[in-house]
Scaffold this active site. Sequence first.
Site, PDB file in Angstrom:
ATOM      1  N   ARG A 151       6.026   6.107   5.537  1.00 20.49           N
ATOM      2  CA  ARG A 151       4.982   5.068   5.821  1.00 20.49           C
ATOM      3  C   ARG A 151       4.956   4.213   4.257  1.00 20.49           C
ATOM      4  O   ARG A 151       4.666   4.675   3.324  1.00 20.49           O
ATOM      5  CB  ARG A 151       3.658   5.558   5.701  1.00 20.49           C
TER       6      ARG A 151
ATOM      7  N   LYS B   4       2.037   4.839  -4.684  1.00 18.71           N
ATOM      8  CA  LYS B   4       0.633   5.446  -5.068  1.00 18.71           C
ATOM      9  C   LYS B   4       0.783   5.653  -6.800  1.00 18.71           C
ATOM     10  O   LYS B   4       1.694   5.559  -7.223  1.00 18.71           O
ATOM     11  CB  LYS B   4       0.839   6.836  -4.238  1.00 18.71           C
TER      12      LYS B   4
HETATM   13  N1  HH2 Z   1      -2.091   6.758   2.849  1.00 17.90           N
HETATM   14  C1  HH2 Z   1      -2.802   5.901   2.871  1.00 17.90           C
HETATM   15  C2  HH2 Z   1      -3.540   5.680   4.027  1.00 17.90           C
HETATM   16  N2  HH2 Z   1      -3.183   6.272   5.264  1.00 17.90           N
HETATM   17  N3  HH2 Z   1      -2.071   7.793   6.395  1.00 17.90           N
HETATM   18  C3  HH2 Z   1      -0.999   8.774   6.370  1.00 17.90           C
HETATM   19  N4  HH2 Z   1      -0.869   9.546   7.571  1.00 17.90           N
HETATM   20  N5  HH2 Z   1      -0.369   9.160   5.152  1.00 17.90           N
HETATM   21  C4  HH2 Z   1      -0.719   8.515   3.903  1.00 17.90           C
HETATM   22  O1  HH2 Z   1      -0.002   9.008   2.960  1.00 17.90           O
HETATM   23  C5  HH2 Z   1      -1.639   7.501   3.999  1.00 17.90           C
HETATM   24  C6  HH2 Z   1      -2.181   7.060   5.210  1.00 17.90           C
HETATM   25  C7  HH2 Z   1      -3.275   5.084   1.625  1.00 17.90           C
HETATM   26  O2  HH2 Z   1      -2.517   4.070   1.311  1.00 17.90           O
HETATM   27  P1  HH2 Z   1      -2.787   2.382   1.854  1.00 17.90           P
HETATM   28  O3  HH2 Z   1      -3.175   2.251   3.369  1.00 17.90           O
HETATM   29  O4  HH2 Z   1      -2.025   1.392   1.442  1.00 17.90           O
HETATM   30  O5  HH2 Z   1      -4.217   2.381   0.933  1.00 17.90           O
HETATM   31  P2  HH2 Z   1      -5.853   2.223   1.331  1.00 17.90           P
HETATM   32  O6  HH2 Z   1      -6.182   3.365   1.868  1.00 17.90           O
HETATM   33  O7  HH2 Z   1      -6.368   1.942   0.058  1.00 17.90           O
HETATM   34  O8  HH2 Z   1      -5.758   1.151   2.477  1.00 17.90           O
END
Ligand code: HH2
Length: 269
Positions: free
Chosen positions: A248, A212
């Site tokens: 995660r 992040k």
């Molecule tokens: N962060 C993201 C997405 N989902 N869910 C939970 N529970 N906690 C988190 O910190 C979280 C999440 C963002 O990361 P990523 O899936 O890599 O990115 P994007 O939302 O752009 O797909």
Amino acid sequence: MSVALMGIVNVTPDSFSDGGLYLDPAKATRHGHELAAAGADWLDVGGESTRPGSEGVSLDEELERVIPVVEALAGADGPGVPVSIDTSKAEVARRAVAAGARMINDVTALRGDPEMPAVCAESGAEVCLMHMLGQPRTMQEDPRYDDVVADVRDFLAERMQAAVAAGVAEDRIVLDPGIGFGKTLQHNLALLRGLPKLAELGRPLLVGPSRKRFIGEISGSADQADDRLPGTIAACIASAQRGAAILRVHDVAPVRQALAVAGAIEAGG
Ligand code: HH2
């Protein structure tokens, strides 16, 4: 320091760090198998990016992206690791659970879709309730708190109460401070430091620092999300030491190795 790793399977064209890499269901499924082989304890399948500024995706598009991947990863030919569905839409959650998903990971903490509390209650799945201030489109525009740890703790307590009132068993609830969701660098750091305060709510904590932006802000050099593995590892170790139950992450193998070393030192060899 016992912590589970949740490997991220983003079936999206636009996720902030791996958008477009696994939009094809076959590629996403292969990636899930790789993450499981690397030691993931969960696979979190998502079809909608929540990166700052994102606009969202239609129900049909999201279903088309994620359901084949959940079926493949949770089915008989899957890697045998429980699957989580990262969605705010009740119909996506319902269909994913029918396809074998065992956790509903909702970044809106059941506020995004009026049907979501009932779907969670009926599903019998674990439910992750995450804190977010505002909406993804605008959440990084000047977020403010009185006391970020207390405010997030109060929010999670309230959302947990609402979920239980809707019929979700309390022992199926997982809580998440929502790193990067309506938070400045200082807010993210305070929350990571304050995990023990959030653990007082009595439920396992899921933490998602992986790749992040705050990591780039601290290091001053990691502008690209995929340059942020060292910082991700540091945040994961700090989170595990402060009581996180699930991390995660995009990079399961390196984080697994780092946690094993940190854990062995803590355990005294
Ligand atoms: N962060 C993201 C997405 N989902 N869910 C939970 N529970 N906690 C988190 O910190 C979280 C999440 C963002 O990361 P990523 O899936 O890599 O990115 P994007 O939302 O752009 O797909």
